[in-house]
Design a protein around this motif. Structure first.
Motif, short mmCIF file in Angstrom:
data_model
loop_
_atom_site.label_atom_id
_atom_site.label_comp_id
_atom_site.label_asym_id
_atom_site.label_seq_id
_atom_site.Cartn_x
_atom_site.Cartn_y
_atom_site.Cartn_z
N GLY A 1 0.78 -1.23 0.00
CA GLY A 1 0.00 0.00 0.00
C GLY A 1 0.81 1.28 0.00
N TYR A 2 2.14 1.19 -0.22
CA TYR A 2 2.97 2.39 -0.27
C TYR A 2 2.70 3.19 -1.54
CZ TYR A 2 5.96 0.64 3.52
OH TYR A 2 6.45 0.18 4.71
N ILE A 3 2.48 2.50 -2.65
CA ILE A 3 2.18 3.17 -3.91
C ILE A 3 1.01 2.43 -4.56
CG2 ILE A 3 4.52 4.03 -4.28
CD1 ILE A 3 4.84 1.77 -6.37
N PRO A 4 0.20 3.14 -5.32
CA PRO A 4 -0.88 2.46 -6.04
C PRO A 4 -0.44 2.05 -7.44
CG PRO A 4 -1.14 4.82 -6.26
CD PRO A 4 0.08 4.59 -5.40
N ALA A 5 -1.21 1.22 -8.06
CA ALA A 5 -1.09 0.95 -9.49
C ALA A 5 -2.31 1.61 -10.11
CB ALA A 5 -1.04 -0.54 -9.78
N SER A 6 -2.20 2.89 -10.40
CA SER A 6 -3.35 3.70 -10.78
C SER A 6 -3.95 3.35 -12.13
CB SER A 6 -2.97 5.18 -10.80
OG SER A 6 -2.62 5.61 -9.51
N VAL A 7 -3.17 2.76 -13.01
CA VAL A 7 -3.67 2.48 -14.35
C VAL A 7 -4.36 1.13 -14.40
CG1 VAL A 7 -3.04 2.24 -16.79
CG2 VAL A 7 -1.90 3.95 -15.37
N SER A 8 -3.75 0.10 -13.76
CA SER A 8 -4.32 -1.24 -13.78
C SER A 8 -3.88 -2.01 -12.56
CB SER A 8 -3.86 -2.00 -15.03
OG SER A 8 -4.21 -3.35 -14.95
N VAL A 9 -4.84 -2.58 -11.83
CA VAL A 9 -4.51 -3.39 -10.67
C VAL A 9 -4.42 -4.87 -11.05
CG1 VAL A 9 -5.42 -1.79 -8.96
CG2 VAL A 9 -6.92 -3.52 -9.95
N ASP A 10 -4.82 -5.19 -12.29
CA ASP A 10 -4.68 -6.56 -12.77
C ASP A 10 -3.22 -6.84 -13.08
OD1 ASP A 10 -7.45 -6.97 -12.65
OD2 ASP A 10 -7.74 -6.16 -14.67
N GLU A 11 -2.87 -8.11 -13.24
CA GLU A 11 -1.50 -8.47 -13.60
C GLU A 11 -1.27 -8.27 -15.07
OE1 GLU A 11 0.96 -9.29 -11.54
OE2 GLU A 11 -0.35 -9.12 -9.80
N PRO A 12 -0.20 -7.69 -15.49
CA PRO A 12 0.77 -6.99 -14.64
C PRO A 12 0.22 -5.63 -14.22
CG PRO A 12 1.40 -6.69 -16.92
CD PRO A 12 0.17 -7.59 -16.91
N HIS A 13 0.64 -5.21 -13.01
CA HIS A 13 0.25 -3.88 -12.56
C HIS A 13 0.81 -2.85 -13.52
CE1 HIS A 13 -0.16 -5.80 -8.45
NE2 HIS A 13 -1.32 -5.21 -8.64
N VAL A 14 0.02 -1.83 -13.79
CA VAL A 14 0.47 -0.73 -14.64
C VAL A 14 0.36 0.55 -13.81
CG1 VAL A 14 0.15 0.51 -16.80
CG2 VAL A 14 -0.31 -1.95 -16.70
N TYR A 15 1.44 1.30 -13.81
CA TYR A 15 1.56 2.48 -12.97
C TYR A 15 1.54 3.75 -13.81
CZ TYR A 15 3.15 -1.10 -9.72
OH TYR A 15 3.23 -2.21 -8.94
N SER A 16 1.11 4.84 -13.21
CA SER A 16 1.10 6.14 -13.88
C SER A 16 2.35 6.92 -13.50
CB SER A 16 -0.14 6.93 -13.44
OG SER A 16 -0.01 7.30 -12.07
N LEU A 17 2.54 8.04 -14.18
CA LEU A 17 3.65 8.93 -13.85
C LEU A 17 3.51 9.41 -12.40
CD1 LEU A 17 6.14 10.54 -14.67
CD2 LEU A 17 4.60 12.33 -15.51
#
Length: 78
Positions: free
Chosen positions: A31-47
């Motif tokens: 929970g330190y950082i979110p995966a704002s774009v996609s929480v499905d595998e693979p996680h996709v993160y935003s800028l």
């Protein structure tokens, strides 16, 4: 819903934040950082997530405890 920018995988986020992709995955699970774009595998993160990861890396690198980092994140999200 907040606007997010970019699409980054954990390894890319880690490279930008100065840690491993594995560490990014752990921080997302903790929970330190979110995966704002996609929480499905693979996680996709935003800028924006990359920036948060860099801040977490800097805090931990300066010796701030994991518990204090978690509390700071919770306060900022509230």
């Amino acid at each position: 819903m907040a606007v997010v920018h970019g699409h980054f995988l954990a390894a890319e986020v880690g490279e930008l934040a100065g840690v491993s992709g594995t560490t990014i995955g752990q921080w997302a699970r903790w929970g330190y950082i979110p995966a704002s774009v996609s929480v499905d595998e693979p996680h996709v993160y935003s800028l924006e997530d990359v920036v948060e990861a860099a801040i977490v890396a800097e805090l931990l690198g300066r010796g701030v405890s994991h518990a204090d980092v978690r509390r700071a994140i919770e306060r900022l999200r509230d």
